[in-house]
Every structure is written in structure tokens, then in C-alpha cells.
Design a protein around this motif. Sequence first.
Motif, mmCIF file in Angstrom:
data_model
loop_
_atom_site.group_PDB
_atom_site.id
_atom_site.type_symbol
_atom_site.label_atom_id
_atom_site.label_comp_id
_atom_site.label_asym_id
_atom_site.label_seq_id
_atom_site.Cartn_x
_atom_site.Cartn_y
_atom_site.Cartn_z
ATOM 1 N N ARG A 100 -0.547 4.219 6.448
ATOM 2 C CA ARG A 100 -1.576 4.895 6.278
ATOM 3 C C ARG A 100 -1.284 6.480 6.071
ATOM 4 N N ALA A 101 -0.590 7.398 7.416
ATOM 5 C CA ALA A 101 -0.571 8.194 7.385
ATOM 6 C C ALA A 101 0.639 9.362 6.466
ATOM 7 N N VAL B 205 0.956 7.489 3.268
ATOM 8 C CA VAL B 205 0.223 7.341 1.816
ATOM 9 C C VAL B 205 -1.243 8.762 1.899
ATOM 10 N N PHE B 206 -1.580 9.057 3.068
ATOM 11 C CA PHE B 206 -2.788 10.418 2.695
ATOM 12 C C PHE B 206 -1.647 11.430 2.944
ATOM 13 N N LEU B 207 -0.503 11.690 3.819
ATOM 14 C CA LEU B 207 0.232 12.903 3.434
ATOM 15 C C LEU B 207 0.583 13.309 1.617
ATOM 16 N N SER B 208 1.571 11.790 1.081
ATOM 17 C CA SER B 208 1.223 11.767 -0.603
ATOM 18 C C SER B 208 0.364 11.802 -1.220
ATOM 19 N N GLN B 209 -0.710 11.511 -1.017
ATOM 20 C CA GLN B 209 -2.297 12.508 -1.799
ATOM 21 C C GLN B 209 -2.722 13.936 -1.177
ATOM 22 N N ALA B 210 -2.480 14.232 0.206
ATOM 23 C CA ALA B 210 -1.985 15.794 -0.001
ATOM 24 C C ALA B 210 -1.739 16.335 -0.782
ATOM 25 N N GLU B 211 -0.312 15.687 -1.370
ATOM 26 C CA GLU B 211 0.452 16.474 -2.177
ATOM 27 C C GLU B 211 0.149 16.866 -3.535
ATOM 28 N N VAL B 212 -0.722 16.376 -4.040
ATOM 29 C CA VAL B 212 -1.377 16.292 -5.593
ATOM 30 C C VAL B 212 -2.447 17.552 -5.335
ATOM 31 N N GLY C 113 0.390 -1.338 0.153
ATOM 32 C CA GLY C 113 0.336 0.295 0.105
ATOM 33 C C GLY C 113 0.749 1.946 0.238
ATOM 34 N N LEU C 114 1.921 1.566 0.956
ATOM 35 C CA LEU C 114 2.792 2.056 0.568
ATOM 36 C C LEU C 114 3.483 2.938 -0.664
ATOM 37 N N HIS D 102 -4.949 2.605 -0.740
ATOM 38 C CA HIS D 102 -5.718 2.857 0.338
ATOM 39 C C HIS D 102 -6.573 0.838 0.805
ATOM 40 N N ARG D 103 -7.276 0.536 -0.784
ATOM 41 C CA ARG D 103 -7.868 -1.023 -0.296
ATOM 42 C C ARG D 103 -6.238 -1.829 0.114
#
Length: 167
Positions: free
Chosen positions: A157-158, A160-167, A115-116, A128-129
Motif C-alpha cells: 500500500r505504501a 502505491v501511495f509513493l507511486s501516486q505521489a509522483e503524479v 493492487g500493486l 486501493h480498492r
Amino acid sequence: LRKELPKWRISTHDSFEVPSEKLFVAIWSLAELAYFYARRAKILAHANNVTVPHPRPEGRSNPQRKLNAETELVLQHWGIVSAICWLCIDLCKGLSAAYSDFEVSARVKCNTLYGLALGYLSRFSEAHRRLNEGHALLSRSRSGLKGTEFSVLHLRRAEVFLSQAEV
């Protein structure tokens, strides 16, 4: 190891007896290798100040960007992590019932790293899945939703959320 893995590859059409002791060692070694590559990708990214380029949202033009060598190397490492983890998850299917505790632990570790890696490769829904699958496996395990594995899962998971927030 390269010679032995094709023998252990489980397919839905062929069933044969898998040597669980050797498979146990192979899965553990591959999971540790995946962790090594993930760690190496993070170190390379931080040392070279590399930010992984994210694809643009759909509907916008996305010209092919030329990536520098450091960025390519980081992306290659995350691709290797995802391939190794996929293989580990697939190989866990061949373990006997005697290794059920190890199977849960190995699958949680591999799903978390997988996932990471998918998150750093900008494949967020898949990331996330996989993290949710690891969470579900932990909830059914003996240790439950506590301990180190649970903490590591939520830290990843955090990330991944941080990486997603950069988009």
C-alpha cells in the motif's frame, strides 16, 4: 497448465465439480509466477532507471508519448502481473470449503500484488480498492490483522501511495 485452466474456469452459468487438489496447485503456482513478474518488473525499472509515465490529470492535453523499449517492458510485466492475479482471484472461487484458509491467504496475496500492479499502471482507485479488499479478507481470517501477510499488504500500500505521489 494451459490445457487444464479452461476446464477449471468457473462461470456463473455453468457449475461443475472442480478438482480442488489440482486447482490448489495451479493457484499457488500462478500466485508465485505473479510475484516473480512483479519482482522482475521492479528489478528492470531500477536497473534501467525507468520511471513509469503517469497520465496527465484530466482536462489537460495528453499527446501520445513514444516510450522506450525498457519502459514498455516494465509496463508489460506489470500488465502480466495484473492478468495473472485476476485469474488467481477468479480461480479461488472454485475451491472447496476444505481449502478456506488457503483461499483467504491466496486471495490476500493476489489482491495485494494486483493492487500493486494497478498502482504502477497508474490505476490508483482500482489499486486501493484491491488493497482494501485484501485488508478486509485479512480482518476476517484466523490470523487477523497481524503477521507477515498484514505487513506485506501495508508495504505494498505504501508503494502505491509513493507511486501516486509522483503524479
